[in-house]
Design a protein around this motif. Sequence first.
Motif, PDB file in Angstrom:
ATOM      1  N   ARG A 110      -4.189  -6.032   7.835  1.00 20.83           N
ATOM      2  CA  ARG A 110      -3.224  -6.140   9.007  1.00 20.83           C
ATOM      3  C   ARG A 110      -3.610  -7.578   9.432  1.00 20.83           C
ATOM      4  N   GLN A 114       0.713  -7.583  13.967  1.00 22.57           N
ATOM      5  CA  GLN A 114       1.435  -6.886  12.971  1.00 22.57           C
ATOM      6  C   GLN A 114       1.692  -5.370  13.464  1.00 22.57           C
ATOM      7  N   TRP A 116       2.371  -1.409  13.204  1.00 20.58           N
ATOM      8  CA  TRP A 116       1.289  -0.334  12.761  1.00 20.58           C
ATOM      9  C   TRP A 116       2.020   0.212  11.545  1.00 20.58           C
ATOM     10  N   THR A 119       1.489  -1.923   8.722  1.00 20.54           N
ATOM     11  CA  THR A 119       0.008  -1.935   8.425  1.00 20.54           C
ATOM     12  C   THR A 119      -0.219  -1.035   7.314  1.00 20.54           C
ATOM     13  N   THR A 123      -2.265  -1.919   4.209  1.00 16.00           N
ATOM     14  CA  THR A 123      -3.712  -1.338   3.822  1.00 16.00           C
ATOM     15  C   THR A 123      -3.455  -0.864   2.385  1.00 16.00           C
TER      16      THR A 123
END
Length: 217
Positions: A110, A114, A116, A119, A123
Motif C-alpha cells: 500500500r 492509496q 482501501w 490496497t 496486497t
Amino acid sequence: MVSVLILAAAGAAVAVLLLALRLWVVLHSRVLEPRQSLSLLVVAGSGGHTTEILRLLEHLSNAYSPRHYIIADTDEMSAHKINSFEQNRADRDPSTMFPEYFIHRIPRSREVQQSWLSTVLTTLYSMWLSFPLTHRVKPDLVLCNGPGTCVPVCVSALLLGILGIKKVIIVYVESICRVEHLSLSGKILFHLSDYFIVQWPALKEKYPKSVYLGRIV
C-alpha cells in the motif's frame, strides 16, 4: 442430481475442516530443532520501521545467519541503511569478513493515501510475488515490526507451514510509536504470528496474549 450436490457439499466441508485443522496445528506448533544457526528473514519498511528493526538486530548474534531482508521495490533509503548496518557489523567483528546477508525487493502492499479498495489488489499482487521468494529462502524465523510489506510476507511464511513445506516462526514486534492502539498490520498479524511483542503496558492490557518486554528499541 441432489445426491451429487450433497456429496460435493460434504467434500467441500471436509476440505475446509482439514484446512482449518492444519492451520490450527501450524499456529500452535512453535518447536524448533536445536541448531548452530537460524536463517532469518527481516521485513524492513520505509522511515522509522527500518531504523527500529535494525536496532533490534544489533542485539542478535551471528548465529542468526544468513540474514535476508525484504524491502519495497521503491525503498532505496532502507537498502542504504541495511548495507551500512551490515558493514558496521562486519567492521566490529573481524571474524566476519564477508557478512552473509541478502536484500530482496517486492512491490509495496500500500502506498501513502492509496484507497482501501485498490490496497486489496496491490496486497494480493505483493503476496503473489512474496510466496516464491519465501519458498526459495525457506527461513527459520521471520522478524517484522509493522510495515505493510510484512503482511504478504508473513502470510507466505504461514502458507509454507500449511502446505507442509516448512514451519516458520513468525515474530512481530509492534512499533514503539504504538502506545494504546495496534497498527493495521499488527491487528492482522496478531492472530497469525507465533510471538507478538508490544512495548507499552497499555497494549499488554488490551491484548493479554501479547508479550510485553518493555522498551526494546
